[in-house]
Design a protein around this motif. Structure first.
Motif, short mmCIF file in Angstrom:
data_model
loop_
_atom_site.label_atom_id
_atom_site.label_comp_id
_atom_site.label_asym_id
_atom_site.label_seq_id
_atom_site.Cartn_x
_atom_site.Cartn_y
_atom_site.Cartn_z
N PRO A 174 57.92 22.17 71.70
CA PRO A 174 57.70 20.79 72.17
C PRO A 174 58.43 20.51 73.49
CG PRO A 174 58.60 20.83 69.94
CD PRO A 174 58.58 22.24 70.41
N LYS A 175 57.80 19.73 74.34
CA LYS A 175 58.34 19.48 75.69
C LYS A 175 58.72 18.00 75.84
CE LYS A 175 57.27 23.74 76.76
NZ LYS A 175 56.23 24.23 77.64
N LYS A 176 59.85 17.77 76.54
CA LYS A 176 60.25 16.39 76.82
C LYS A 176 60.94 16.36 78.18
CE LYS A 176 61.83 12.71 73.77
NZ LYS A 176 62.89 12.35 72.81
N PRO A 177 60.15 16.60 79.26
CA PRO A 177 60.74 16.73 80.59
C PRO A 177 61.20 15.40 81.18
CG PRO A 177 58.37 16.90 80.69
CD PRO A 177 58.70 16.77 79.25
N GLY A 178 61.97 15.49 82.27
CA GLY A 178 62.63 14.29 82.80
C GLY A 178 62.18 13.84 84.18
N SER A 179 61.03 14.31 84.68
CA SER A 179 60.53 13.78 85.96
C SER A 179 59.05 14.14 86.05
CB SER A 179 61.27 14.41 87.15
OG SER A 179 60.82 15.74 87.36
N PHE A 180 58.34 13.47 86.99
CA PHE A 180 56.92 13.83 87.15
C PHE A 180 56.77 15.26 87.66
CE2 PHE A 180 56.32 9.12 87.15
CZ PHE A 180 55.59 9.10 85.97
N TYR A 181 57.77 15.75 88.40
CA TYR A 181 57.75 17.16 88.80
C TYR A 181 57.84 18.06 87.56
CZ TYR A 181 59.99 21.63 89.27
OH TYR A 181 60.30 22.95 89.08
N HIS A 182 58.86 17.84 86.72
CA HIS A 182 59.02 18.70 85.54
C HIS A 182 57.76 18.62 84.65
CE1 HIS A 182 63.38 18.45 86.69
NE2 HIS A 182 63.40 19.68 86.22
N LEU A 183 57.16 17.40 84.60
CA LEU A 183 55.92 17.26 83.82
C LEU A 183 54.80 18.12 84.38
CD1 LEU A 183 56.25 13.54 82.99
CD2 LEU A 183 55.31 15.20 81.37
N SER A 184 54.76 18.28 85.72
CA SER A 184 53.68 19.10 86.30
C SER A 184 53.77 20.54 85.78
CB SER A 184 53.73 19.07 87.84
OG SER A 184 54.81 19.86 88.33
N LYS A 185 55.00 21.00 85.53
CA LYS A 185 55.18 22.37 85.01
C LYS A 185 54.71 22.47 83.57
CE LYS A 185 57.53 24.28 88.48
NZ LYS A 185 57.10 25.47 89.21
N VAL A 186 54.90 21.38 82.80
CA VAL A 186 54.42 21.38 81.41
C VAL A 186 52.89 21.47 81.42
CG1 VAL A 186 54.27 20.01 79.29
CG2 VAL A 186 56.40 20.02 80.62
N HIS A 187 52.26 20.68 82.32
CA HIS A 187 50.79 20.72 82.38
C HIS A 187 50.33 22.14 82.76
CE1 HIS A 187 51.44 16.55 82.01
NE2 HIS A 187 51.51 16.23 83.28
N ASP A 188 51.01 22.76 83.72
CA ASP A 188 50.67 24.14 84.10
C ASP A 188 50.78 25.07 82.90
OD1 ASP A 188 50.36 23.65 86.84
OD2 ASP A 188 52.41 24.24 87.34
N SER A 189 51.86 24.94 82.15
CA SER A 189 52.07 25.86 81.01
C SER A 189 50.91 25.74 80.02
CB SER A 189 53.38 25.54 80.28
OG SER A 189 54.48 25.81 81.12
#
Ligand code: NAD
Ligand code: USQ
Length: 387
Positions: A174-189
């Motif tokens: 499960p992912k809980k990132p802390g910025s729109f940048y970090h979220l972009s990496k979750v979407h990529d994954s």
């Protein structure tokens, strides 16, 4: 192997390209130079002077006798990436080519949309190009430890065995990132894992921690081979900033209480991890995740390390946290996969910090002190871009 490094003009991409070339691989670099444009937009720049990509590549050929091919183009231009893959025929593509600063992605709507579009579309274009041209090309993708956030359970390497109502499954952690940048990496994954399932792609997602350091075995061979070192509050990362602040006689800027804990690694380990991932490819259809970090520190621990190692010491200042982050949280991450492939980590010690102080001392006159102050506030929807 033939390895194409996307984002090969950046802080990590350039040293990686040289390292792989020095290990006998045939290397190409692809970059659209957008990182140099962010500098112009923000009025910032690398503390250590850097050359153009063309000059760097010529200097590398002069020093090592090895050629690196340049592809100047945008990963978001699908035709360009298809052509580059057809021309270069890589065995592996190392993908660094994203907007990577969390504060940049939090400036305002435009910067959040740009970050997610650039990162997610670029990765999708790469997946489609490989899906059509040659599915055996191994994608070595730079993700981030920040994808996980700070969960109250141990962080595994990408996957988690879950038992629920008497049944078990293996799911993406499960992912809980802390910025729109970090979220972009979750979407990529998620997109990459889907590509492995539907097209049998081979992917290694490297969830990398915060990188520190500026010198590698290759960058020190000639001043024209130097990689960038950012100090501003948008692109400068925490340990690099603390070291620079110490040399400048400025207080070390700990955001908030300082108990926030993050995963870290030395830039010399970054380049070696990439080599290990390329030389030991994922299987067809495998979405393999490695946590690419070697140690964890709280911000207070880091600030103390710097203050104690800098001759004459340094003042530590806790400033109102511009970000929205957990404090006093649990943090424990697994990092055995790369070590089992042979990584021998460079742990943070006084020698590295002393070397960094030397580099910084030589270039400290280039610093614009105004750029040190954080101005991007997570709680605001519109911020000024400078700092
Ligand atoms: P960087 O900004 O210095 O380098 C990224 C490079 O990619 C730049 O040269 C930029 O011009 C290029 N680029 C960006 N978008 C592009 C596009 N659409 N087409 C072509 N080129 C494009 O960043 P870095 O610090 O070297 O980080 C590299 C990667 O590693 C990033 O994906 C980042 O998220 C990841 N990472 C970095 C760190 C760190 O501490 N620096 C830590 C963890 C993960
Ligand atoms: N921080 C300070 N003082 C500063 C700068 C930062 O206390 O002067 C704190 C931040 O609040 C945060 C931590 O230090 O808690 C890390 O911040 P950072 O800017 O060094 O790193 P981050 O924003 O997480 O991003 C960097 C890279 C990014 C990469 C990420 C790895 O810019 O590309 O993905 O590190 S990780 O953090 O593991 O997700």
């Amino acid at each position: 192997m033939r390895i194409l490094v996307l984002g090969g003009d950046g802080y990590l991409g350039w040293p990686t390209a040289m390292y792989l070339s020095a290990q006998g691989h045939t290397v190409g670099v692809l970059d659209n130079a957008v990182r140099r444009q962010y500098d112009e937009e923000l009025g910032s720049g690398s503390l250590v002077p850097i050359e153009s990509l063309r000059t760097r590549v010529k200097a590398w050929e002069r020093v090592s006798g090895e050629r690196i091919d340049i592809f100047h183009g945008d990963l978001c231009d699908a035709d360009y990436i298809y052509d580059a893959l057809r021309i270069f025929h890589p065995d592996a593509v190392v993908h660094f080519a994203e907007q990577r600063a969390a504060p940049y992605s939090m400036i305002d709507r435009k910067h959040a949309v740009y970050t997610q579009t650039n990162n997610v579309v670029g990765t999708l274009n790469l997946m489609y190009a490989i899906g059509e041209i040659d599915r055996d090309i191994h994608i070595v993708k730079l993700g981030t430890m920040g994808e996980y956030g700070q969960p109250n359970i141990d962080i595994e390497e990408g996957w988690l065995e879950v038992e629920h109502n008497g049944r078990t499954d293996r799911v993406l952690y499960p992912k809980k990132p802390g910025s729109f940048y970090h979220l972009s990496k979750v979407h990529d994954s998620h997109n990459l894992e889907f590509g492995c399932r539907i097209w049998g792609l081979r992917v290694t997602d490297l969830n990398q921690g915060v990188v520190y350091g500026q010198e590698t075995e290759q960058t020190v061979l000639d001043p024209q081979l130097a990689t960038r070192l950012d100090y501003d509050a948008v692109f400068g990362t925490v340990l690099n900033r603390f070291a620079i602040q110490a040399v400048l006689g400025q207080p070390l800027s700990v955001y908030g209480g300082g108990s926030q804990t993050r995963a870290f690694l030395d830039i010399r380990d970054t380049v070696e991890c990439i080599r290990l991932a390329c030389e030991n490819p994922a299987d067809a259809g495998e979405f393999r995740v490695f946590n690419q970090a070697t140690e964890q520190f709280s911000l207070d621990e880091l600030a103390k390390l710097v203050a104690n190692s800098y001759p004459g010491g340094a003042e530590v200042e806790h400033i109102d946290n511009p970000r929205v982050e957990l404090e006093n949280h649990y943090y424990n991450f697994t990092h055995t996969a790369l070590e089992s492939l042979g990584l021998k980590p460079h742990l943070l010690g006084d020698t590295l910090l002393e070397q960094m102080y030397g580099v910084i001392e030589r270039h400290k006159d280039r610093v614009d002190l105004d750029l040190l102050k954080p101005r991007v506030q997570w709680r605001e929807t519109a911020n000024s871009g400078r700092g």
